[in-house]
Design a protein around this motif. Structure first.
Motif, short mmCIF file in Angstrom:
data_model
loop_
_atom_site.label_atom_id
_atom_site.label_comp_id
_atom_site.label_asym_id
_atom_site.label_seq_id
_atom_site.Cartn_x
_atom_site.Cartn_y
_atom_site.Cartn_z
N VAL A 258 34.26 -5.60 44.53
CA VAL A 258 33.45 -6.69 45.05
C VAL A 258 32.52 -6.11 46.52
O VAL A 258 31.65 -6.61 46.81
CB VAL A 258 34.42 -7.45 45.62
CG1 VAL A 258 35.10 -7.25 47.13
CG2 VAL A 258 33.88 -9.11 46.13
N HIS B 205 28.87 -0.26 40.40
CA HIS B 205 29.51 -1.74 40.26
C HIS B 205 29.52 -2.30 38.82
O HIS B 205 30.24 -2.68 38.23
CB HIS B 205 28.91 -2.67 41.37
CG HIS B 205 29.32 -3.98 40.99
ND1 HIS B 205 28.42 -4.85 40.38
CD2 HIS B 205 30.29 -4.73 41.00
CE1 HIS B 205 28.97 -6.10 40.06
NE2 HIS B 205 30.10 -6.05 40.65
N ARG C 42 32.35 -3.15 36.26
CA ARG C 42 32.63 -4.53 35.78
C ARG C 42 32.52 -4.80 34.28
O ARG C 42 33.23 -5.38 33.90
CB ARG C 42 31.54 -5.36 36.79
CG ARG C 42 31.54 -7.12 36.39
CD ARG C 42 30.66 -7.69 37.36
NE ARG C 42 30.38 -9.08 37.03
CZ ARG C 42 30.83 -10.09 37.59
NH1 ARG C 42 31.42 -10.02 38.78
NH2 ARG C 42 30.93 -11.27 37.18
N ARG D 285 27.16 -9.53 53.59
CA ARG D 285 26.16 -8.61 52.97
C ARG D 285 25.57 -7.90 53.96
O ARG D 285 25.77 -8.23 55.35
CB ARG D 285 25.12 -9.22 52.23
CG ARG D 285 25.61 -9.95 51.05
CD ARG D 285 25.92 -8.87 49.85
NE ARG D 285 26.29 -9.52 48.53
CZ ARG D 285 27.29 -9.94 48.17
NH1 ARG D 285 28.27 -9.65 48.63
NH2 ARG D 285 27.37 -10.49 46.68
N TYR E 256 27.66 -15.61 43.92
CA TYR E 256 26.55 -15.70 42.98
C TYR E 256 25.96 -14.60 42.69
O TYR E 256 26.07 -13.70 43.43
CB TYR E 256 25.37 -16.89 43.52
CG TYR E 256 24.36 -17.18 42.77
CD1 TYR E 256 24.58 -18.11 41.64
CD2 TYR E 256 23.18 -16.41 42.92
CE1 TYR E 256 23.38 -18.37 40.88
CE2 TYR E 256 22.13 -16.88 41.81
CZ TYR E 256 22.27 -17.74 40.77
OH TYR E 256 21.35 -18.19 39.90
N HIS F 290 27.72 -10.15 41.58
CA HIS F 290 29.27 -9.67 41.93
C HIS F 290 30.04 -11.37 41.72
O HIS F 290 31.01 -11.38 42.37
CB HIS F 290 29.37 -9.63 43.40
CG HIS F 290 28.95 -7.97 43.80
ND1 HIS F 290 30.11 -7.10 43.54
CD2 HIS F 290 27.88 -7.47 43.63
CE1 HIS F 290 29.17 -5.81 43.74
NE2 HIS F 290 27.87 -5.99 43.98
N CYS G 216 32.49 -14.18 41.51
CA CYS G 216 33.67 -13.96 41.01
C CYS G 216 34.13 -13.90 39.69
O CYS G 216 33.79 -14.77 38.82
CB CYS G 216 34.53 -15.28 41.60
SG CYS G 216 36.45 -15.42 41.30
C1 HEM Z 1 34.61 -12.00 43.70
C2 HEM Z 1 35.80 -16.42 45.63
C3 HEM Z 1 39.79 -16.52 42.41
C4 HEM Z 1 38.88 -11.94 41.16
C5 HEM Z 1 34.75 -13.11 44.47
C6 HEM Z 1 33.71 -13.69 45.35
C7 HEM Z 1 34.13 -14.70 45.94
C8 HEM Z 1 35.49 -15.28 45.18
C9 HEM Z 1 33.62 -15.44 47.18
C10 HEM Z 1 32.61 -12.79 45.82
C11 HEM Z 1 31.36 -13.17 45.03
C12 HEM Z 1 30.13 -12.38 45.49
O1 HEM Z 1 29.91 -11.39 46.06
O2 HEM Z 1 29.05 -12.80 44.74
C13 HEM Z 1 37.05 -16.85 44.61
C14 HEM Z 1 37.79 -18.15 44.92
C15 HEM Z 1 38.67 -18.16 43.99
C16 HEM Z 1 38.72 -16.84 43.49
C17 HEM Z 1 37.37 -19.10 45.87
C18 HEM Z 1 39.81 -19.19 43.57
C19 HEM Z 1 39.78 -20.67 43.77
C20 HEM Z 1 39.70 -15.21 41.73
C21 HEM Z 1 40.85 -14.92 40.90
C22 HEM Z 1 40.70 -13.62 40.23
C23 HEM Z 1 39.50 -13.15 41.03
C24 HEM Z 1 41.86 -15.84 40.26
C25 HEM Z 1 41.55 -12.78 39.41
C26 HEM Z 1 41.65 -11.84 38.97
C27 HEM Z 1 37.59 -11.42 41.41
C28 HEM Z 1 37.00 -10.30 41.31
C29 HEM Z 1 35.82 -10.35 42.17
C30 HEM Z 1 35.69 -11.65 42.73
C31 HEM Z 1 37.38 -9.13 40.40
C32 HEM Z 1 34.64 -9.17 42.19
C33 HEM Z 1 33.81 -9.20 41.31
C34 HEM Z 1 32.69 -8.41 41.44
O3 HEM Z 1 32.26 -7.92 42.61
O4 HEM Z 1 31.76 -7.87 40.49
N1 HEM Z 1 35.68 -13.98 44.39
N2 HEM Z 1 37.79 -16.13 43.85
N3 HEM Z 1 38.92 -14.04 42.20
N4 HEM Z 1 36.91 -12.40 42.50
FE1 HEM Z 1 37.21 -14.32 43.04
#
Ligand code: HEM
Length: 430
Positions: free
Chosen positions: A99, A106, A110, A311, A365, A368, A370
């Motif tokens: 993240v 990254h 990913r 950021r 969005y 990265h 989610c």
């Molecule tokens: C990244 C929210 C559930 C795994 C993120 C980010 C947000 C977020 C705001 C950053 C996005 C960005 O920088 O654009 C949430 C919310 C969830 C949730 C509100 C539940 C309602 C989960 C679950 C997992 C997860 C269940 C399970 C594995 C990840 C991963 C990233 C991420 C791996 C990093 C992706 C990247 O940087 O490429 N999430 N998340 N999240 N989330 Fe979630």
């Protein structure tokens, strides 16, 4: 600023403090002035550029080269020397995860780790989620009252996260105790005394994650047929150690438990609070469960659990007509963007029939966004399906809700509800 006239930002903007009462009690409302009149401003109180409108937040998310995510998990309240000493003594080594990692590493990571999130792979977890929820409901259904957070919403997403990762059952119990320390450590404002306790908690979490990882790695190396996202990572580490590094494995172990657990737990608690407060919408989903996915999306828009994300500008760059200088730290308040009338009609109203709820920014969005969004959605939908089917007569109890003071993760710490067990549908029609 001695000279108010020379400063482009209002006094209210310059003194904006996300730990203040206004933001802590209602982040979207606290940024209304900004959404309306000064959409991008510099808060001297926090040393961040705050972005509050939908299109501007999306533009920042969209360009992860100009606006690097490197500071996404930086401690918002710097560690005291005592806390630093604890982390050093314990060998704490949390580094980049996904993240907060820059390109090109990254995207390579990913891509290497996407398989576990394919729709088929996720669908396989649905029965496990439903069983867990049913078990929790069985335990309370005759009781007539519950703190839904304690009895269900905290535990289900944690168990799902650990199961998704493939963490052995024996280790789940210990891992349960650690995650809150990480939230306070990253987004909270611990006092100097709390800093030491938080550092100790975080260091224990780190070291225990290392132990679990070692046990899981041994299974992979012994050629065992083991399943889970962490096992995928360990296997990729053996194939591409420069991309999926050793440190990355341990950092992810810790970060993902938080990412997958508290986000979903708090989003579910927010959803029950909102749906039960808007009774006709709750009654509508009880009558027609097909409305539940849309209700989940609208709750994530109206009252998401990730209210702000960070950021850092890698060059001078304009956002919403304001130039953010190179090195400028940025706080995007998604809770505010999600209430922007330029994108959502009558944005403060909860409306499960809205046609563009899914445009919300609660999952971020762009590059990265989610990865677990569909797991979170599935869990929330199953929880709401089971509860609305078996307890349609659920009521919110009179209560003062409390929230853990921090700038990003938001949801009530407890949510007390009541119902009359004599009216449980399954007593009438077992
Ligand atoms: C990244 C929210 C559930 C795994 C993120 C980010 C947000 C977020 C705001 C950053 C996005 C960005 O920088 O654009 C949430 C919310 C969830 C949730 C509100 C539940 C309602 C989960 C679950 C997992 C997860 C269940 C399970 C594995 C990840 C991963 C990233 C991420 C791996 C990093 C992706 C990247 O940087 O490429 N999430 N998340 N999240 N989330 Fe979630």
């Amino acid at each position: 600023h001695d000279n108010d006239a020379a400063c482009p930002f209002s006094r209210q903007a310059r003194s904006f403090d996300p730990f203040g009462v206004a933001y802590q009690s209602d982040p979207a409302e606290a940024l209304r002035f900004s959404r309306e009149d000064e959409p991008v401003f510099y808060s001297e109180a926090m040393g961040y550029w705050v972005v509050s409108r939908y299109d501007d937040i999306k533009a920042v998310f969209r360009d992860n080269i100009t606006f690097s995510p490197a500071n996404a998990l930086e401690k918002i309240t710097p560690a005291t020397p005592e806390a630093v000493a604890v982390l050093k003594r314990e060998g704490y080594g949390m580094d980049r995860t996904l993240v907060n990692e820059d390109e090109p590493v990254h995207m390579a990571r990913r891509r290497a780790l996407l398989d576990a999130f394919a729709p088929d792979a996720l669908a396989e977890h649905a029965p496990m989620v439903r069983d867990l929820v049913r078990e929790k409901l069985d335990a309370i259904i005759e009781r007539g009252h519950s703190d839904l957070v304690e009895d269900m919403l905290w535990d289900v997403p944690l168990t799902v996260a650990l199961t998704f990762l493939g963490v052995p059952d024996d280790d789940m119990t210990t891992l349960r105790s650690f995650s809150v320390a990480h939230t306070v450590n990253t987004w909270g404002k611990p006092t100097p005394d709390q800093q030491v306790a938080v550092a100790e908690g975080v260091a224990k979490f780190w070291n225990y994650s290392g132990d679990v990882l070692a046990r899981m790695s041994a299974q992979v190396d012994a050629g065992k047929d083991v399943h889970g996202w962490m096992y995928d990572m360990i296997r990729q580490n053996r194939v591409m150690p420069d991309i999926v590094t050793d440190n990355y494995l341990q950092s992810m172990m810790m970060a993902i438990i938080v990412a997958a657990h508290e986000t979903t737990a708090l989003a579910s608690a927010n959803a029950f609070r909102e749906l039960l407060t808007h009774r006709h919408q709750w009654d509508a989903i009880c009558r027609d469960p097909a409305l539940i996915p849309a209700a989940v999306e609208e709750c994530l828009r109206h009252s998401g659990s990730m209210v702000a994300w960070r950021r850092i500008a890698t060059r001078d760059a304009a956002v919403g007509g304001v130039t953010i200088p190179e090195g400028g730290r940025i706080l995007m308040v998604m809770a505010s963007g999600n209430r922007d009338p330029r994108h959502f009609e009558n944005p403060d109203a909860l409306d499960i029939w809205r046609d563009n709820s899914a445009d919300h920014l609660t999952f971020g969005y762009g590059a990265h966004q989610c990865m677990g969004k569909n797991i979170g959605r599935m869990e929330m939908a199953i929880i709401i399906e089971e509860v609305s089917r078996r307890l349609p007569h659920l009521q919110l109890a009179e209560q003062e809700l409390t929230y853990l003071p921090n700038i990003s993760l938001r949801g009530p710490e407890a949510l007390r509800v009541t119902w009359d067990p004599a009216k449980n549908p399954e007593r009438q029609d077992p």
